[in-house]
Design an enzyme around this catalytic site. Structure first.
Site, PDB file in Angstrom:
ATOM      1  N   TYR A 231      62.406  33.051  22.522  1.00 50.69           N
ATOM      2  CA  TYR A 231      62.743  34.346  23.131  1.00 50.69           C
ATOM      3  C   TYR A 231      63.953  34.246  24.063  1.00 50.69           C
ATOM      4  CZ  TYR A 231      57.853  35.361  21.827  1.00 50.69           C
ATOM      5  OH  TYR A 231      56.660  35.508  21.169  1.00 50.69           O
TER       6      TYR A 231
ATOM      7  N   LYS B 244      56.264  28.407  23.978  1.00 51.80           N
ATOM      8  CA  LYS B 244      55.931  27.942  22.632  1.00 51.80           C
ATOM      9  C   LYS B 244      57.037  27.029  22.106  1.00 51.80           C
ATOM     10  CE  LYS B 244      53.979  32.549  21.877  1.00 51.80           C
ATOM     11  NZ  LYS B 244      54.749  33.296  22.882  1.00 51.80           N
TER      12      LYS B 244
ATOM     13  N   ASP C 281      53.598  36.015  28.610  1.00 52.55           N
ATOM     14  CA  ASP C 281      53.701  35.290  27.348  1.00 52.55           C
ATOM     15  C   ASP C 281      55.154  35.229  26.893  1.00 52.55           C
ATOM     16  OD1 ASP C 281      52.267  34.183  24.839  1.00 52.55           O
ATOM     17  OD2 ASP C 281      53.655  35.678  24.042  1.00 52.55           O
TER      18      ASP C 281
ATOM     19  N   HIS D  91      54.453  27.459  17.847  1.00 47.14           N
ATOM     20  CA  HIS D  91      54.780  28.845  17.542  1.00 47.14           C
ATOM     21  C   HIS D  91      54.463  29.238  16.095  1.00 47.14           C
ATOM     22  CE1 HIS D  91      57.709  32.188  19.041  1.00 47.14           C
ATOM     23  NE2 HIS D  91      56.777  32.695  18.277  1.00 47.14           N
TER      24      HIS D  91
END
Length: 282
Positions: A55, A80, A50, A113
């Site tokens: 990120y 996302k 994930d 997100h």
């Protein structure tokens, strides 16, 4: 069902694809370690990663798949749309950027997100996801951190011809934030429920109930929490960059919490350990 679970177990999505019931989360995992720790997770048997554009490690975690000697098709990969990038045109660009960053032809799942950007932004992003799914850029689509009002808004759009289906809803979920209302909504509409921060960011390890259950089962508090999530039917996404803990978090298939144990973990609390965009009013 819970008794027969293994790290290879999956749940069926509305899209027809299968999602592994245990994921490896890489939130806040730095680029310089993301590839190696993801390889470690894959070698231990995780087949579900994930990630997210926010990120900034999509490239590294995808590179880990080939480094671990696995074909791309054997790993369920999520990204996302960035929280502040909602809107049709922005979402389209971000989907293509993520595919390029990850050096992959497709994602298994792309989520919105967060529900920012107002109604126009949310529904425009969903439109871009539906188009991406039809184009083969992603196999499944869903949302993260949507409140009930956001979910109702999206479902109304879908039902009125907007297209697509919510395959997955991803939320912070653990015994101190079980979100029964949102979980009920998602299940009523056939969506799989993913649980991020299932370990409560290690802020609850000294809770008496966790100590009691850890001692009873000979397992760590983290393992009890992951097992709770699995037995609730969620798809937990524990994260760690420590090899021993990455292993520990997947060694949860050799014990079972009793009905009484599960009851002790029904706290009725609403105590997020992370952000909570579900309460976003716009």
């Amino acid at each position: 069902m819970a008794r027969n679970l293994t790290i290879k177990s999956t749940q069926k999505l509305l899209s027809g694809y299968e999602i592994p019931i245990l994921g490896y989360g890489v939130y806040q995992t730095p680029k310089n370690v993301a590839e190696n720790v993801t390889v470690e997770a894959l070698k231990l048997g995780y087949r579900h990663i994930d990630s997210a554009a926010a990120y900034k490690n999509e490239k590294e975690v995808t590179a880990a798949i080939s480094k671990a000697g696995l074909p791309r098709s054997e790993v369920f990969l999520t990204t996302k749309i960035p929280p502040r990038a909602n809107g049709y045109d922005s979402a389209k660009r971000n989907i293509d950027d993520s595919l390029k960053q990850a050096n992959t032809d497709y994602f298994d799942l792309i989520l919105i997100h967060a529900p920012y950007g107002g109604k126009e932004g949310r529904l425009g992003t969903w439109k871009a996801l539906v188009e991406a799914q039809k184009a083969g850029k992603t196999r499944s689509i869903g949302v993260s951190n949507f409140g009930l009002h956001h979910l109702d808004e999206l479902q109304s759009y879908i039902s009125s011809g907007g297209g697509g289906a919510i395959d997955v809803g991803q939320y912070e979920i653990h015994p101190w934030l079980a979100r029964p209302d949102i979980v009920s909504w998602l299940r009523r509409h056939g969506a799989v429920v993913q649980a991020y921060s299932p370990l409560v960011r290690n802020t609850r390890s000294e809770e008496p109930v966790l100590k009691e259950l850890s001692k009873k089962h000979g397992k760590s508090p983290a393992q009890v929490l992951v097992r709770w999530s699995l037995q609730k039917g969620f798809v937990p996404l524990p994260k760690s960059v420590t090899p021993s803990r990455i292993r520990e978090n997947c060694e949860v298939f050799d014990f079972e919490l009793s009905e009484g144990d599960m009851g002790k973990l029904e706290t009725g609390k609403y105590e997020p350990c992370a952000w909570d965009p579900t309460v976003e009013k716009d």
